[in-house]
Scaffold this motif. Structure first.
Motif, PDB file in Angstrom:
ATOM      1  N   SER A 122     -41.587  -4.502 -15.434  1.00  0.00           N
ATOM      2  CA  SER A 122     -40.204  -5.396 -15.814  1.00  0.00           C
ATOM      3  C   SER A 122     -40.805  -6.847 -15.231  1.00  0.00           C
ATOM      4  O   SER A 122     -40.180  -7.742 -15.517  1.00  0.00           O
ATOM      5  N   CYS A 126     -39.090 -10.304 -16.410  1.00  0.00           N
ATOM      6  CA  CYS A 126     -38.307 -10.869 -15.220  1.00  0.00           C
ATOM      7  C   CYS A 126     -39.277 -11.779 -14.297  1.00  0.00           C
ATOM      8  O   CYS A 126     -38.761 -12.631 -13.530  1.00  0.00           O
ATOM      9  N   GLY A 130     -37.874  -6.827 -11.873  1.00  0.00           N
ATOM     10  CA  GLY A 130     -36.419  -6.446 -11.874  1.00  0.00           C
ATOM     11  C   GLY A 130     -35.714  -5.919 -10.537  1.00  0.00           C
ATOM     12  O   GLY A 130     -36.392  -5.577  -9.878  1.00  0.00           O
ATOM     13  N   THR A 322     -31.277  -5.620 -13.238  1.00  0.00           N
ATOM     14  CA  THR A 322     -31.323  -6.946 -14.404  1.00  0.00           C
ATOM     15  C   THR A 322     -32.452  -7.759 -13.707  1.00  0.00           C
ATOM     16  O   THR A 322     -33.093  -7.427 -12.608  1.00  0.00           O
ATOM     17  N   CYS A 323     -32.551  -8.967 -14.417  1.00  0.00           N
ATOM     18  CA  CYS A 323     -33.563  -9.818 -13.686  1.00  0.00           C
ATOM     19  C   CYS A 323     -32.667 -10.915 -12.947  1.00  0.00           C
ATOM     20  O   CYS A 323     -31.545 -11.185 -13.223  1.00  0.00           O
ATOM     21  N   THR A 324     -33.359 -11.332 -11.993  1.00  0.00           N
ATOM     22  CA  THR A 324     -32.763 -13.019 -11.376  1.00  0.00           C
ATOM     23  C   THR A 324     -33.234 -14.161 -12.015  1.00  0.00           C
ATOM     24  O   THR A 324     -32.554 -15.245 -11.666  1.00  0.00           O
ATOM     25  N   THR A 325     -34.228 -13.996 -13.068  1.00  0.00           N
ATOM     26  CA  THR A 325     -34.695 -15.255 -13.800  1.00  0.00           C
ATOM     27  C   THR A 325     -34.572 -14.735 -15.634  1.00  0.00           C
ATOM     28  O   THR A 325     -35.498 -13.734 -15.813  1.00  0.00           O
ATOM     29  N   PHE A 326     -33.840 -15.290 -16.016  1.00  0.00           N
ATOM     30  CA  PHE A 326     -33.425 -14.990 -17.357  1.00  0.00           C
ATOM     31  C   PHE A 326     -34.429 -15.878 -18.302  1.00  0.00           C
ATOM     32  O   PHE A 326     -34.564 -16.998 -17.801  1.00  0.00           O
TER      33      PHE A 326
END
Length: 376
Positions: A122, A126, A130, A322-326
């Protein structure tokens, strides 16, 4: 996203009622959608939603989350009508994670957190890796269809031996001992998931954690027992096959079992049926931190030695991954808004009302909001 634990009376209560009513009735979104400045819950952990947002969130995975995701979408769209949420529950947890890691999903629903290898993968998407955010709490039900039997009690040891194909007839002495009476003789057909499944992971975690002598396999998303097993894709596949059969037994998220019977699980001579209260108690006393090392990650595991006669023995905690940085700021904002609602007290009430799940405690929701608030 502003987080508040102070209720905003009047408008707040109206929004909560609107979301719950809209979700329960599955009617069209009312025209008097609340304004962006109004809160999305009336107590506990609340969020403020921007009703001007527009766009599409692409996601999928956990079939256990399916009913909750449908309810969350309806309730969220009562306030934020311009955002389309596409959640594909047919993928199962394994498919959800695969699609997330490929960049196809903004978030994945998964009944088990990213593995160490998946967390490393991930990082390409990310940067930091993730994060696993608990959003859904329920239990794995042991479902069955036995002619003339509408009440069944099974100990953990008996469950392990049935699914390990060591007990193959309903008249087996172990089943008789659990129930205090003999069941009609007949062959047992076990039904399990054929796809990578977080429900399987939660079920096998329980078996490994409580029945090591009778369950010689590792926990994981893939069903480990070969032989006379009916393997079916998705939770609905398991439920439908158990329902259509005779002498069948399987496992599924409680919210998905419909009118099928579920066994009470015997712990210390006490038969424990599923209830939201009992599984919430399980989370309270037995969930322990199991972070993957990424900042903001909230992975959990269960210490089964802490089970009591007041806890449901086979809990299922499910995540939004999810990611914290998209890579796309607009998608980050949409995902942040939707997951913020899901992980609010109102979001948990919506899932409890419409999927029969248990609400996660405020302490976890507050931590989840910190992680979600960091999404950018």
């Amino acid at each position: 996203m502003k987080i508040s634990r102070i209720a905003q009376a009047g408008a707040v209560a109206a929004i909560a009622a609107l979301a719950l009513a809209g979700c329960a009735s599955n009617t069209d979104t009312p025209s008097d959608t609340p304004a962006a400045s109004e809160s999305a819950a009336d107590s506990g952990v609340t969020v403020e939603l921007d009703s001007s947002l527009t766009g599409t969130i692409t996601s999928g995975g956990s079939s256990a989350q399916g009913n909750a995701q449908a309810a969350w979408t309806t309730a969220y769209n009562a306030t934020v009508g311009g955002v389309t949420i596409n959640y594909d529950k047919s993928q199962g947890s394994g498919g959800g994670v695969t699609n997330f890691l490929s960049g196809a999903y903004d978030f994945a629903g998964s009944d088990s957190p990213l593995s160490a290898d998946e967390t490393t993968q991930s990082e390409a998407l990310c940067t930091e890796g993730g994060v696993n955010i608990p959003v859904y709490l329920d239990g794995v039900s042991i479902i069955y269809n036995i002619d003339g039997v509408d009440s069944l009690k099974l100990s953990g040891e008996t469950i392990a031996k049935i699914f390990n194909l060591q007990i193959t007839d309903w008249s087996d002495p172990a089943i008789t001992a659990d129930n205090g009476t003999a069941l009609p003789a007949g062959p047992i057909t076990t039904v399990a998931r054929s796809d990578g499944s977080g429900t399987t992971a939660n079920f096998t975690n329980y078996l490994v954690g409580t029945q090591a002598e009778s369950w010689p396999y590792e926990a994981g998303k893939n069903w480990p027992v070969a032989g006379n097993v009916s393997l079916q894709k998705g939770g609905s596949g398991v439920v439908d096959t158990v329902k259509a059969g005779s002498g069948t037994i399987g496992y599924a998220d409680h919210s998905a079992i419909g009118d099928l019977n579920a066994a009470d699980i015997v712990v210390d001579d006490t038969a424990i049926p599923f209830s939201a209260e009992a599984v919430a108690k399980t989370f309270e006393v037995a969930a322990v931190d199991a972070s993957n090392g990424v900042e903001g990650d909230l992975s959990k595991k269960f210490d089964y030695s802490k089970l009591t006669t007041e806890t449901y023995p086979i809990p299922l905690v499910s995540y939004a991954i999810t990611c914290t940085t998209f890579q796309d700021e607009a998608q980050a904002e949409l995902t942040k808004s939707y997951l913020g609602f899901v992980a609010s007290s109102l979001g948990q009430q919506v899932a409890a009302k419409n999927a029969g799940s248990a609400a996660l405690p405020d302490s976890i929701l507050e931590e989840a909001q910190k992680t979600i608030d960091a999404i950018k």
